[in-house]
Structures are given as structure tokens and as C-alpha cells.
Motif scaffolding. Structure first.
Motif, PDB file in Angstrom:
ATOM      1  N   ASP A   1       8.835   0.046   0.681  1.00  0.00           N
ATOM      2  CA  ASP A   1       7.320  -0.112   1.089  1.00  0.00           C
ATOM      3  C   ASP A   1       7.163   0.710   1.888  1.00  0.00           C
ATOM      4  O   ASP A   1       5.660   0.562   2.638  1.00  0.00           O
ATOM      5  CB  ASP A   1       7.166  -1.653   1.285  1.00  0.00           C
TER       6      ASP A   1
ATOM      7  N   ASP B   1       6.305  -5.429   5.860  1.00  0.00           N
ATOM      8  CA  ASP B   1       5.266  -4.632   5.158  1.00  0.00           C
ATOM      9  C   ASP B   1       3.868  -4.517   5.835  1.00  0.00           C
ATOM     10  O   ASP B   1       2.862  -5.198   5.048  1.00  0.00           O
ATOM     11  CB  ASP B   1       5.046  -4.970   3.645  1.00  0.00           C
TER      12      ASP B   1
ATOM     13  N   GLY C   1       6.534   1.125  -2.561  1.00  0.00           N
ATOM     14  CA  GLY C   1       6.851  -0.308  -3.019  1.00  0.00           C
ATOM     15  C   GLY C   1       6.826  -0.432  -4.292  1.00  0.00           C
ATOM     16  O   GLY C   1       6.548  -1.807  -4.932  1.00  0.00           O
TER      17      GLY C   1
END
Length: 390
Positions: free
Chosen positions: A176, A182, A195
Motif C-alpha cells: 500500500d 494506509d 495495494g
């Protein structure tokens, strides 16, 4: 890459001891002791080996990826002194960066093409093709053709896997982008390659085309290269040689590690959303409760009382240890244990702890040779083959 997801920047050693309680947990109290197999060392003294593969049909050589930038060959049981390829001068190997993946073209015997996945000096992702040379044990280092690049915002969560699927397409995994949690929501953003697992057709030459049956072609705001998404840091994924089912080990954030499985009959991950960062394992992450509609949840997970960073492996399809047929192997980087399960009736069954397959220290990756035999690698430089007990 999954190492060291919680250790980077902390000054901690990667050569972690295997704790006696690594496989004890209230949720999984009775893991049986695996038997019938053992480890046989095939190479030592390597520089952080983290992948192993071989060209289709090549039964005499093993190609081992070193994080620091070289690909080494074990030929007829001997580690060759000269690397097959050495690009250490054009990569960054800091933290989770480095030379991360290798895949040989299904037609390597005739076209000599192979592909690597690495971090460039700025830490960004690069996937390139190279050619072999007149010497079968030394590649043409000047033949690089850049296939794909991706800007990386942070130094961790690079992914790194490359594999040709049963359909002949090249699949590659991207984390990610890093940091923690994230922060830019890339796991659920289909306009961003990060991701995700991508699916590319690389047969046309020095670039790639998007296969016409990729799931998000023509959808507004979606990159057509994406095959699956909602992943935090897939380390690693593989296709079952026997069934074509896709197994993905996705490294967790703070509580759970997971294995996602997408059967070939259901598209082998086509269009799947594995949930990050809405979910961590089978549990809401960003908000609770959370909307799980349309998400593909893992078939297996374990919590951080048992380990901290999953290392994905393979469903065994070799012939050396027949009792292992159909069993999926995986490990934990931090605790150094090896476990397995078998998928039956849509569930992970026969969970087994293989203490006889622990090499000591941190397990960086598994690998398969051309015959489907299973290998594992340790951060302290060893490469080991799973063989039958005498």
C-alpha cells in the motif's frame, strides 16, 4: 516486503530467536507436531536471500534472489561464484527495499527473457525484463527494458512478488506504499496501483499491454492493470500448480496476519477486494462496525500473540514427500515457525506446526524449483530444501 515491518528503524536484529511459545495461543491450542519431512541445506552465506525459482523445465539449477541486488545460481548442488545477474549498483536495499522478485518467461528456453522487481535508488518500484546471454549461467546485464514503474511514498510495504500465472500472464504484487494504517487509503483506491495485484501481458515485447479480460477495464477512476486490490503488503502470493487457486499472504498492521485464497473456479482473485484498510484479517480496522459488503475475507488468520509478519509459501505439488501433496505452507518472519493447512470444504483444516522445518532465525521466503519441490530461506543467509525424513 514484510521485513522488518515493525522493526525498521528500531535498531533491532533481524536474526530473531524462535520463542518456545511461538505456536501457542488460546485460539489455536492444539497444533500438532509435523513430521515426515526435514530440511536439507542447499546453500549458505548468501546476502539476505529472499526468493528462489527456476526456469520451466530446468531441473539442474536454482536461481536465488539476494535482497542486496544479485541473483545467484546453485547448479547441480554447487553455488556458483559468479552471479547470474548483479544490479546492486542500481537499487536501494534500505529497509524493505531491494531486489524483491524474479520470474522467468514461460518460454525462457527459447526467448531467454526474465523479469525482476526491485526498488530504484529513490525507493520507487521498477519492474524490468532482461535477456540471457551466450553463457547460460550469466545474464546480459545491459539488456534491461523497463516494463513498469510506480512511485513509492514511504520506504516500507513494497510487495515484490512476480509470477507467471497458469494463463501465461505476469502477476505482480504491490504493497500500500507504507507508513502505518494506509494514511492515503491506497488499498481501497483503484486509481492507484499500490495495494494491489496487477496482471499484465508482457509477450508483445519491451513493454506490456493490459489483458482484455482484466476486471476494471473501462471503469472510471480505475487502473486497468489491477487484478485484485485491498492489500496491505502481499508477501508472498502463489498459484497452486495443481488447481490454479491463488493464495495470498498479506502482512497485517498491528493485530492479525492473514492468508487470502481465491479458487480458480471463482476467478483466482479477479476483481477481488481483500479489505485493507477497512479490514485487518477478519476484523474491522479503520472503523467499527464497518461495511463488509463485497469484501473477500481471509480463509486463515493468526494474531500477534503468535507472530508479527507472515511469509507466504506454496501448496506442495512436488514428488519427494508424497504425504505433503495439497498442503499449503507459510511462516512467520518474526518468530521463525513454519505452519501448514489444507483447504477442504472452503475452510483451512489440518493446521500443523512444522518444528522440524524451522531453519533458525527469520524466514524471508519460500520458493519452488522446476519440479515443484519446496524451499525456504532465512535472513542469516541459508537456503534449505524440504526433503523426506530418512
Amino acid at each position: 516486503m514484510h521485513f522488518p515491518p515493525k522493526l525498521a528503524g528500531l535498531g533491532l536484529s533481524l536474526n530473531l530467536a524462535v520463542g518456545a511459545s511461538a505456536c501457542s495461543s488460546q485460539s489455536e491450542p492444539n497444533l500438532p507436531q509435523g513430521s515426515g519431512a526435514r530440511l536439507q541445506e542447499v546453500a549458505a552465506g548468501l546476502s539476505f536471500p529472499l526468493y528462489l525459482t527456476a526456469p520451466p523445465g530446468d531441473l539442474t539449477r536454482l536461481f536465488i534472489v539476494e535482497k542486496t541486488g544479485a541473483i545467484r545460481i546453485v547448479k547441480n548442488g554447487t553455488l556458483l561464484a559468479t552471479p547470474f545477474l548483479d544490479i546492486s549498483g542500481q537499487i536501494s536495499s534500505v529497509g524493505e527495499q531491494g531486489l524483491l522478485g524474479l520470474a522467468f518467461d514461460p518460454n525462457y528456453a527459447s526467448n531467454g527473457r526474465f523479469f525482476v522487481h526491485y526498488s530504484d535508488p529513490l525507493g520507487n518500484t521498477r519492474v524490468s525484463s532482461f535477456q540471457g546471454s551466450a553463457d547460460a549461467d550469466i545474464a546480459n546485464a545491459g539488456s534491461e527494458q523497463i516494463i513498469l514503474t510506480a512511485t513509492q511514498p514511504y520506504p516500507n510495504h513494497k510487495g515484490g512478488q512476480l509470477v507467471f500465472g497458469p494463463d501465461g500472464m505476469l502477476y505482480l504484487g504491490l504493497g500500500d506504499g507504507g507508513s502505518g494504517g494506509d494514511p492515503q487509503g491506497r488499498g481501497q483506491d483503484r486509481s492507484d496501483l499500490l495495494g494491489s495485484i496487477l496482471r499484465l501481458d508482457v509477450q508483445a515485447g519491451s513493454s506490456y499491454t493490459v489483458p482484455s479480460d482484466n476486471p476494471f477495464i473501462g471503469q472510471a477512476g480505475a487502473r486497468p492493470e489491477i487484478w485484485s486490490y485491498g492489500l496491505r503488503n502481499p508477501w508472498r502470493f502463489s498459484f497452486d500448480r495443481g488447481t490454479g487457486d491463488l493464495y495470498i499472504a498479506d502482512v497485517g498492521e498491528s493485530r492479525f496476519e492473514e492468508v487470502d485464497i481465491s479458487p480458480a473456479a471463482e476467478g483466482a482473485g479477479k476483481g477481488a477486494n481483500y479489505g485493507w484498510n477497512l479490514m485487518e484479517g477478519k476484523h474491522c480496522f479503520s472503523t467499527s462496525p464497518c461495511n463488509q459488503t463485497g469484501l473477500t475475507l481471509p480463509l486463515h488468520e493468526y494474531n500477534h500473540s503468535q507472530g508479527c509478519s507472515i511469509t507466504g509459501g506454496y501448496v506442495y505439488r512436488g514428488s519427494a514427500v508424497p504425504a505433503l501433496q495439497g498442503i499449503y505452507f507459510f511462516a512467520d518472519f518474526c518468530q521463525g515457525w513454519v505452519r501448514s493447512f489444507r483447504v477442504a470444504g472452503g475452510a483451512a483444516t489440518e493446521l500443523t506446526d512444522w518444528r522440524v522445518l524451522q531453519p533458525g532465525g527469520s524466514i524471508t521466503s519460500f520458493g519452488e524449483d522446476a519440479a515443484g519441490e519446496l524451499y525456504l530461506m532465512s535472513a542469516n543467509g541459508g537456503v534449505f530444501k524440504v526433503v523426506p525424513e530418512p
